[in-house]
Write a protein that holds these residues in place. Structure first.
Motif, short mmCIF file in Angstrom:
data_model
loop_
_atom_site.label_atom_id
_atom_site.label_comp_id
_atom_site.label_asym_id
_atom_site.label_seq_id
_atom_site.Cartn_x
_atom_site.Cartn_y
_atom_site.Cartn_z
N PRO A 178 12.19 31.19 -28.10
CA PRO A 178 11.11 31.55 -27.20
C PRO A 178 9.76 31.36 -27.89
O PRO A 178 9.64 31.57 -29.09
N TYR A 179 8.77 30.95 -27.11
CA TYR A 179 7.43 30.69 -27.64
C TYR A 179 6.42 31.62 -26.97
O TYR A 179 6.67 32.12 -25.88
N VAL A 180 5.28 31.81 -27.63
CA VAL A 180 4.21 32.60 -27.05
C VAL A 180 3.06 31.68 -26.65
O VAL A 180 2.96 30.56 -27.13
N ASP A 181 2.19 32.19 -25.80
CA ASP A 181 0.98 31.46 -25.41
C ASP A 181 0.15 31.21 -26.67
O ASP A 181 -0.17 32.15 -27.39
N PRO A 182 -0.21 29.97 -26.98
CA PRO A 182 -0.93 29.67 -28.21
C PRO A 182 -2.32 30.33 -28.29
O PRO A 182 -2.88 30.46 -29.36
N ARG A 183 -2.83 30.81 -27.15
CA ARG A 183 -4.14 31.47 -27.15
C ARG A 183 -4.04 32.95 -27.51
O ARG A 183 -5.05 33.61 -27.69
N LYS A 184 -2.81 33.48 -27.60
CA LYS A 184 -2.62 34.91 -27.86
C LYS A 184 -2.07 35.13 -29.26
O LYS A 184 -1.29 34.32 -29.76
N PRO A 185 -2.46 36.23 -29.90
CA PRO A 185 -1.96 36.52 -31.25
C PRO A 185 -0.46 36.81 -31.25
O PRO A 185 0.01 37.64 -30.47
N TRP A 186 0.26 36.11 -32.09
CA TRP A 186 1.70 36.31 -32.24
C TRP A 186 1.94 37.44 -33.22
O TRP A 186 1.35 37.48 -34.29
N LEU A 187 2.79 38.41 -32.87
CA LEU A 187 3.03 39.58 -33.71
C LEU A 187 4.35 39.54 -34.46
O LEU A 187 4.46 40.08 -35.55
N GLY A 188 5.39 38.96 -33.86
CA GLY A 188 6.68 38.96 -34.53
C GLY A 188 7.81 38.65 -33.57
O GLY A 188 7.60 38.04 -32.53
N SER A 189 9.01 39.09 -33.95
CA SER A 189 10.18 38.77 -33.16
C SER A 189 11.01 40.02 -32.89
O SER A 189 10.86 41.04 -33.56
N GLY A 190 11.86 39.92 -31.92
CA GLY A 190 12.79 41.00 -31.60
C GLY A 190 14.08 40.40 -31.09
O GLY A 190 14.13 39.25 -30.66
N PHE A 191 15.17 41.15 -31.18
CA PHE A 191 16.45 40.69 -30.65
C PHE A 191 17.29 41.88 -30.25
O PHE A 191 17.08 42.99 -30.73
N ALA A 192 18.22 41.64 -29.33
CA ALA A 192 19.09 42.71 -28.85
C ALA A 192 20.39 42.13 -28.35
O ALA A 192 20.42 41.06 -27.76
N PHE A 193 21.47 42.86 -28.59
CA PHE A 193 22.74 42.58 -27.93
C PHE A 193 22.71 43.37 -26.64
O PHE A 193 22.56 44.59 -26.66
N THR A 194 22.79 42.70 -25.51
CA THR A 194 22.53 43.33 -24.22
C THR A 194 23.73 44.03 -23.61
O THR A 194 23.59 44.69 -22.59
N THR A 195 24.92 43.89 -24.20
CA THR A 195 26.11 44.58 -23.71
C THR A 195 26.73 45.33 -24.88
O THR A 195 27.28 44.70 -25.78
N PRO A 196 26.62 46.67 -24.91
CA PRO A 196 27.21 47.42 -26.02
C PRO A 196 28.73 47.28 -26.07
O PRO A 196 29.37 47.06 -25.05
N GLY A 197 29.30 47.41 -27.25
CA GLY A 197 30.75 47.39 -27.41
C GLY A 197 31.37 46.04 -27.16
O GLY A 197 32.49 45.94 -26.65
N ASN A 198 30.69 44.96 -27.51
CA ASN A 198 31.20 43.63 -27.20
C ASN A 198 31.82 42.94 -28.42
O ASN A 198 31.64 41.77 -28.62
N GLY A 199 32.57 43.68 -29.23
CA GLY A 199 33.20 43.07 -30.39
C GLY A 199 32.25 43.07 -31.57
O GLY A 199 31.24 43.77 -31.58
N GLU A 200 32.57 42.33 -32.56
CA GLU A 200 31.72 42.23 -33.74
C GLU A 200 30.73 41.10 -33.55
O GLU A 200 31.12 39.98 -33.25
N ALA A 201 29.45 41.41 -33.73
CA ALA A 201 28.40 40.41 -33.60
C ALA A 201 27.35 40.69 -34.66
O ALA A 201 27.02 41.85 -34.93
#
Length: 76
Positions: free
Chosen positions: A15-38
């Motif tokens: 994913p990319y951000v608008d080049p005119r806006k300050p970029w702060l960092g990244s985030g991630f999430a597993f959206t379904t709990p209990g889905n094996g080892e990831a």
């Protein structure tokens, strides 16, 4: 999700951000709990001129079917 004993890597999503806006960092999430080892294996910044974002990737033992999201975070 069941464990199949075989670790499968995901695609690299960028994913990319608008080049005119300050970029702060990244985030991630597993959206379904209990889905094996990831495990997250990559959350790397992408900063190349006007291009700003993040590349994210994970591995799982659920046959590559674990729902997840990676996000590039910026100021509004």
């Amino acid at each position: 999700m069941a464990h199949n004993g075989e670790w499968t890597g995901s695609n690299i999503e960028m994913p990319y951000v608008d080049p005119r806006k300050p970029w702060l960092g990244s985030g991630f999430a597993f959206t379904t709990p209990g889905n094996g080892e990831a495990i997250w294996t990559q959350a790397l910044p992408i900063v190349n001129g006007e291009t700003k974002g993040v590349g994210g990737r994970f591995v799982s033992d659920a046959g590559g079917t674990v729902p997840a999201e990676v996000a590039a975070i910026c100021l509004k």
